[in-house]
Every structure is written in C-alpha cells, then in structure tokens.
Design an enzyme around this catalytic site. Structure first.
Site, PDB file in Angstrom:
ATOM      1  N   SER A 711       4.146  37.726  32.066  1.00 44.53           N
ATOM      2  CA  SER A 711       3.724  37.548  33.459  1.00 44.53           C
ATOM      3  C   SER A 711       3.427  36.100  33.826  1.00 44.53           C
ATOM      4  O   SER A 711       3.209  35.792  34.995  1.00 44.53           O
ATOM      5  CB  SER A 711       2.519  38.438  33.757  1.00 44.53           C
ATOM      6  OG  SER A 711       1.394  37.942  33.087  1.00 44.53           O
ATOM      7  N   LYS A 754      -6.090  41.552  37.997  1.00 43.62           N
ATOM      8  CA  LYS A 754      -5.718  40.155  38.215  1.00 43.62           C
ATOM      9  C   LYS A 754      -6.198  39.669  39.575  1.00 43.62           C
ATOM     10  O   LYS A 754      -6.707  38.552  39.709  1.00 43.62           O
ATOM     11  CB  LYS A 754      -4.203  39.989  38.098  1.00 43.62           C
ATOM     12  CG  LYS A 754      -3.710  40.086  36.661  1.00 43.62           C
ATOM     13  CD  LYS A 754      -2.197  40.019  36.609  1.00 43.62           C
ATOM     14  CE  LYS A 754      -1.698  40.025  35.183  1.00 43.62           C
ATOM     15  NZ  LYS A 754      -0.244  40.117  35.117  1.00 43.62           N
TER      16      LYS A 754
END
Ligand code: ADP
Length: 818
Positions: A711, A754
């Site tokens: 990511s 996140k």
C-alpha cells in the site's frame, strides 16, 4: 498333695490321657536293674489303648475305665507293681485277654493323682518286658500269668556304636525340625548313657503307630531294635524336612499377603486419623455424586465402570490419583445442565447499549442473530467472528451477549496454541494427561450452553504436533459438534448448545476453512471523538468504581481526555486509554490520601504531573520543506498509523538503496516505482541521464519496526518524483494505494483504520484508489467531515495532485552532480 503341687504338675504335663502318650520322664532306674530280680508270676494287667510302655520310660496315663480304676487303686495300695499291655484294637472298650498283645511291660506306679476334672492320672515307669501267658481272672479286673522275656547279650562293637551315634544325630535333627518338642529334650538325649534306655526312650517318643511300637517292644535283640529305630527316624527326618519345606513356602506367601493387608489397614487408620477421607469413603462419595448427575445412560455406565476400576487400584499407587482425577473431571463437567435463556431482545439491546458506546452496526447484527436464535431455537446459525484491532471491545461484547442472554460466559485465548492436544486433550495413558482447553473451559462455565469466546482465532498456529485448526473446525461445525470427542474424557461431549463467538485481529491469518464457518463482523477502531465519549461514559466511571472514587473526586473534560489520547496512547482501540485513565484515577486517589487534593476536574498540567511527559507527538503531519518526503498511511496490528517515505539523491551510479526494515513486497513496490519513473521520465520532466548519475536512497522510519505490504506504492512513487524534480509536496496530504508497472492505482485494505490515523495526524487531503471509495462511504460522516478525499485510477493523477509546480526552497543543483 497341695494345690500348688498340682499346679506345677499340670505345667509339666499339660495333656495327660490314658490314650495319649506324652513325653516320658527319665527312668531313675535302668531296665537292666530288674533283669535279675525275680518277677511275680501273676500280675494285674492294665490295658493301654494307644500306648506302648517301654522299660525305663516314665509316662503319665489318665485312667478312665472303671475296671482300670479299680485295678490302679488296689495296686497302689499294695506293691504298686502292675503289668501294662497295649490292646490290639483301640476301639475295644472292655478288652479281654485275647484282645491284648502278648508282650507287655512290668510297670511301677510312681504316683497316683486325682485330677480336678475327676479323672485319675497315674505316673508309670516301665521296668521289664514280659510275656503274657494266660488269663487268670477277668473280674473285677484282668489278671494274667506272666513269663520272663529273655534279653540277649548286650551288643557291642563299631557297627552298634555307629548305629547309636546315627540315632542320636537323627533324634537331634527331629527335635530341631519339630517346633513342638521342647529343646530340653535334645539335652536329655545327649546325656543318656545307657544304650538300651536310649533305644527305649526314642521308641516310646517316635512318631510311629502303635503296631510299629509294639513290634519294637517284641524285638528281642537290641541291635535289631536299634536298626528299626534308625530306619524310622530316617523316614521321619525326611518327612519333617519335606513338611517344613512346604510350610515355609506357604508361610512366605502368606506373610507377604498378611504384610500388605496389615500395612493397608494401618494406612487407612492413619488417613482417618489425619481427617482425610479413606479410599473407601472417597469412592462412596464419588458414587453418590455420580447418582445425582443428569447424564445419559451411556455416560453413567462409563462412569460406574471407571469407578469400579478405581476401587480395584491400590490407593498408594500413582494410578489411583490419576483415575480419581479423571472421575472428578467427569463429575465436574456439566452434562445436559442448561441455564435458561432470556430472549427478551429489548433487554438485550439495553445491555449492549449500556455497556458499549457506538458500534451500531455490530450491535444491530448481534440483535438480529439473537432474534434468529429465538425463533429457530437451535444454534445451527453460523458462528459470529468479531474482527478488529485490539481494545475495540470484541471480547467485552461477548461478555455483554452472555449477560443479555442470561448465559454463563467463558473465554479461551487461542494465541500461541500450536498443538492439537491443547484443544482435544491427551489420552489418559500419557503421564500428566489433561483434558483439552475446550473441555476445561466448559467445566469452568459449569453449564452446557455458555457463551464461549474463542479469542484471537487468527493466532492459532500449527506445527508438527498436528493442526489445532482442524480440531477447532470440529468444535465450530454445527453438524459435528454435538459429539465432540476429547481424548482425555473418552466420551462424546455435546457442544451444540454452546454459543461460540470468535475474535480476531485480522482476517488474513484465519484458516480459510475456519473462515468459511463464521460470519464476519468488523469492529473498527474509534475516532478521537468516539474515544472521548467512551472514556466519559464507560472507562472513567469503570475506573472510578474500581478504585473506590466518585465523580466528586475526579472528572475529566473533553479536551483533557483528548490530550491523554493524543499524547499518551497510539492505538485504534481504547485499552491503552483505559490504562491511562486508571493511572489518573490512582494518581488522584494518592493525592486524596496524602491530603494534597487535586481536581476534581483535572487540568492538562495535572495530567502531565501524574502521567509524566507526553510519550507521543510524532504521529502528526510534519512539514513539506524538503523534496522527496511523502506521508503514507499504514495499517498495523494496533490500528492505523501514518508513515513517512523519505527519499534522497546523491551523486553516484544509479544505485537504489532501501532501508527501514522493509519486507519483500514493499521492496518490490520501490522497484516498480523506480521502473515507472524511468519509463515516464519525459512526462514528469526528468532528464533520463540523471538516473545513471545519481544514487537513490529510500528510507522508511522508524527503522526498528518491520513494515510490509503493497500500500505504500503510490507514496514511494510520489516521493521519488518529488526527489528527481525537487517539486514541493502538497501540504497536509497523505496517500495509500498499490501501483502497477502500467501506472494503475489499485485499492488497499484497512481503510477505516488508516483514515482515522490520518485524522489523528492532522492530515487534510487524502489520495486513494477509486475502488476504495466504497470503504469511505461506510465511515460515519461526522468523523470525516473535515477530510478531503481524492480518488484516482492512474499514477499521473496522483503526481498531478500531490506535487506542486513550485520547487522547494533549496533544490538540488543537478548539473553539479553530473
Ligand atoms: P478486544 O477484545 O477487542 O481486544 P476488549 O473487549 O478487551 O477488546 O476491550 C478493552 C476494554 O475497552 C474493555 O474494558 C472494554 O470494556 C473497553 N471498550 C472497548 N470498546 C468499548 C466501547 N465501544 N464502549 C465501551 N467500552 C469499550
């Protein structure tokens, strides 16, 4: 005769009977003494039923027959001399002359005694052998004419001496082997000098029948008699030896049994004295408890069989306690013992609301689950699995469900379980065998239908000792778990009424087969606002209560809690926060006790005084003064976090260095980013020659924490483009997304964590893959209303948005390096 004498006499002759011979006394007078005396022609004859009297030998005889008593009494008054002869048939009560043997002995009555029981006892001493010639009278007692019994010359010579020595030796042996013969007899035999008396004495005492003894009496020659005696003694010694051998063996066997029995008896007594239960009592107790159990017939039979086994084991043997423990476990396990369910859903809602803030989706799903359960009345619904970072209340939700339903609650931590036996138990034959954790937990729950939380099901490992997941599969499979077999219990246990709830931190580590059987409910991390609410409504009241304080002693205002959250915790859940609040409460308690009160409403300063200097402050967006540094978003086990990708260039040969404890996938991302930039250098306005003249270093702090995953792809690429162009990165920007060589941006996981981390770090703009838009839609509006999302599909869009046209203040002068 005084009473005293009588007593002494009885001591010496305890058994005296006309028919029974006893140890004869020694003769005072030797047989030979009388040989030359004239013997009377006619003598009263006393028939002896069982005995042969030998010359020289003294024996006591109990006289019972009337005729005999008359005879003795008259003779005792006269010259005390009578003839005694054995009768041929013991059974004849009134023997006639012909019923007697024809060789007898002249005897002198030494003493006549009236015994206390009315019997008459006489002590006779044999004098000389005689022939009975004819009957003279039969009434009132027998009288007969007698004749001298001719003795031959006394034998001498070596052979005879050897015979006598052998006889003595054998006699001594017999005395030793027969415990009934007093040892004094041995001394007596040694001291006998007269050989003829020795033979007579032994003949009289020998263990042979009357016929043999009579034969001896009738044998004229002393040497012949000695030979017969020797033969008899030899046979007797052999018999005695054999008898002793047999007896010894029997005795040894018996001794061991007796010893064991005796020791066991003592042990029982000692145990009883100590107040402990004797084994018998213990077994009775177990049996009684067994009767009160509601278990099935099959279990009952098994239990009784095992109990009988216990009764057969020696209580001191190690096996005993193993078996006793096993039976205890069977008794302690709940068999078909259910608690009654409370399906009042309103009540359930109230409890869930009261104990957990937020988590609307989760609570709704739990209520649905309970509703189905109420209608369906069996547990064949899939097992719930709560997935989310630590400290978000997964386990405590399980507890609340138990409370709402009115069921018992057990929790079993699966972290680090690697051995199948931990789930399923060890066979009883292993030393230290134990039931598996499932059965142990059920025992702890004391009911067959508890709410059973399988904590951290994603942490189940497997190794050479078998795969615990496969045992768990059986536990969780509604088709199989009504007969769960534990190796230790050795019986099927019905788990079908147990309500299993699993928890996990991440789905990726759960075995696919296990995952299949569970319904996943995600419990995400909390925003700061949520945490503040949780702290106010749940954590602080809980901690206050635990420490015996009230709201009058301590309270926390929103901004203070926020400071605690930001400066002292870094987590998605609230476990760390709960601990910090606990510390604050303890700190206040100490102040109160020391009479130096603070609060009740704590200030920021009070917080710093009690908790110390702030621990975290780095978790905030930094500035954009340097080119090549971009903020990324990461997902970790403890929730979301921001991370910085730093890249720097130095003159060299185009080498790429990666540091910061990166995993393979992350390194590959860096490689892909590098390749993409080289391919599209022109698009970004980069002189392609730079790539061969400058070395690139990418670092991801903090260096000690391992990091991996795809990511960070777009973040790395942005950082590299910024480094090679020296363009400024947009302020308060963070991003997450995977890249491909073609320049596509792919979606990534853990979005909610996140985003919350980005918010905490004071980020304003976030770049995400277009495909992640749906994840953002699931987050409560109010948490993200001050965040701006930029959804992209191509790498170029990322660069366009992330990098400003403007260069950093002190850009690298590339012409210098070349
Ligand atoms: P997990 O099992 O997810 O690791 P726990 O269930 O152990 O977390 O929760 C840790 C602590 O946080 C518990 O004391 C729990 O009561 C509290 N807690 C977590 N989430 C909430 C919530 N939403 N409302 C109230 N308390 C919560």
């Amino acid at each position: 005769m005084s009473k005293h004498d009588l007593y002494d006499f009885n001591q010496a002759f305890p058994i005296i009977n006309e028919d029974t011979e006893f140890f004869p006394l020694f003769s005072q007078q030797d047989e030979e003494d009388m040989t030359n005396e004239s013997i009377p022609e006619i003598l009263p004859i006393l028939p002896l039923r069982n005995t042969v009297l030998f010359p020289g030998v003294v024996i006591p005889i109990t006289v019972g027959r009337n005729k005999s008593i008359k005879l003795i009494k008259e003779a005792y008054k006269g010259n005390k001399t009578i003839g005694v002869v054995a009768q041929r048939e013991t059974a004849v009560e009134d023997p006639l002359f012909d019923d007697l043997f024809k060789v007898g002995t002249i005897a002198v009555i030494i003493k006549m005694l009236q015994m206390p029981d009315g019997n008459t006892t006489v002590i006779l001493q044999g004098k000389q052998r005689v022939h009975l010639v004819e009957e003279v009278q039969n009434e009132p007692y027998l009288k007969a004419r007698i004749n001298r019994f001719e003795e031959k010359d006394k034998p001498k010579g070596k052979e005879f001496n050897a015979l006598i020595a052998s006889i003595k030796e054998l006699a001594m042996q017999i005395i030793q082997l027969s415990p009934n013969i007093p040892s004094e007899t041995g001394i007596a035999i040694k001291n006998i000098e007269s050989t003829s008396f020795l033979i007579n004495f032994i003949s009289s005492n020998m263990n042979t029948d009357l016929i043999k003894k009579q034969e001896l009496l009738e044998t004229v020659n002393l040497q012949d008699r000695a030979r017969i005696v020797l033969e008899q003694l030899t046979v007797e010694v052999q018999l005695l030896e054999l008898k002793n051998q047999i007896q010894n063996k029997v005795k040894i066997d018996l001794d061991k049994q007796q010893r064991d029995y005796f020791l066991n008896q003592q042990l029982k007594t000692i145990q009883e004295e100590l107040g402990g239960n004797s084994p018998d009592l213990e077994i009775e107790e177990l049996r009684k408890r067994g009767k009160s159990k509601k278990w099935s017939k099959e279990v009952n039979e098994h239990f009784n069989k095992e109990l009988d086994k216990l009764a057969r084991i020696n209580p001191v043997a190690a096996d005993y306690s193993v078996q006793a423990n096993y039976l205890e476990l069977l008794l302690d396990l709940p068999w078909r013992e259910f608690t009654k369910d409370n399906f009042d859903l309103k009540h359930a809602v109230r409890i869930l609301e009261k104990e957990h803030y937020g988590l609307e989706k989760v609570k709704k799903r739990i209520i649905e689950y309970l509703a189905v359960l109420k209608l369906k009345k069996d547990m064949k619904a899939p097992i719930l699995c709560l997935v989310g970072p630590p400290g978000v209340g997964k386990t405590s939700l399980g507890k609340s469900i138990a409370k709402a339903l009115g069921r018992k609650y057990v929790r079993m931590a699966l972290g680090g379980v690697r051995d199948e036996a931990e789930i399923r138990g060890h066979r009883k034959t292993y030393i230290g065998a134990m039931p598996g954790r499932i059965v142990q937990s059920i025992k702890k729950a004391k009911s067959s239908n508890p709410v059973f939380v399988l904590d951290e099901i994603d942490k189940v490992g497997n190794d050479y000792k078998g795969d615990p997941s496969s045992a768990l599969l059986e536990v969780l499979d509604p088709e199989q778990n009504n007969a769960f077999y534990d190796h230790y219990v050795e019986l099927d246990y019905d788990l079908s009424n147990v309500m299993f709830i699993a928890t996990a931190n991440s789905l990726s580590n759960i075995q696919p087969a296990l995952l299949d059987r569970m319904e996943i409910i995600e419990v995400n991390g909390y925003t700061i606002e949520e945490k503040i609410e949780i702290a106010k409504k749940h954590l602080l009241p809980k901690q206050r209560e635990q420490h015996g304080l009230t709201s009058k002693d301590i309270s926390l205002k929103g901004p203070v809690i926020e400071k605690v959250i930001e400066s002292y915790t870094r987590e998605s859940g609230v476990r760390g926060l709960e601990k910090k609040i606990g510390s604050l409460v303890r700190g206040v308690a100490t102040h109160i006790v020391m009479e130096d009160p603070v609060g009740p409403s704590l200030t920021m300063k009070d917080v710093e005084d009690i908790l110390g200097a702030p621990i975290y402050d780095k978790d905030a967006y930094e500035n954009n003064h340097v080119a090549g540094v971009v903020t990324g978003l990461a997902w970790t086990q403890v929730g979301g976090d921001i991370l910085f990708i730093e890249s720097s260039l130095s003159p060299g040969k185009g080498k790429l260095t990666l540091t910061g404890n990166l995993g393979d996938v992350m390194k590959e991302s860096a490689g892909i980013a590098m390749a993409y930039i080289r391919a599209h250098a022109q698009d970004f306005g980069i002189d392609y020659k730079l790539f061969d003249k400058w070395d690139v270093h990418i670092h991801v702090p903090a260096g000690a924490t391992p990091k991996d995953g795809p990511s960070a792809g777009i973040t790395m690429l942005t950082a590299l483009v910024s480094a090679f162009t020296q363009r400024k990165v947009r302020e308060r920007l963070a991003m997450t997304g995977e890249i491909t060589l073609r320049g596509k941006v792919l979606p990534v996981g853990g979005i909610k964590e996140k985003i919350l981390a980005a918010k905490r770090a004071n980020v304003r703009d976030i770049i995400l893959s277009k495909s992640n838009e749906k994840d953002i839609k699931e987050i409560k509006e109010s948490y993200i209303n001050d965040l701006h999302f930029h959804y992209v599909t191509e790498m170029s869009e990322v660069i366009d948005y992330a990098l400003l046209k403007e260069k950093v203040k002190k850009p690298i002068d590339f012409s210098m390096g070349a």
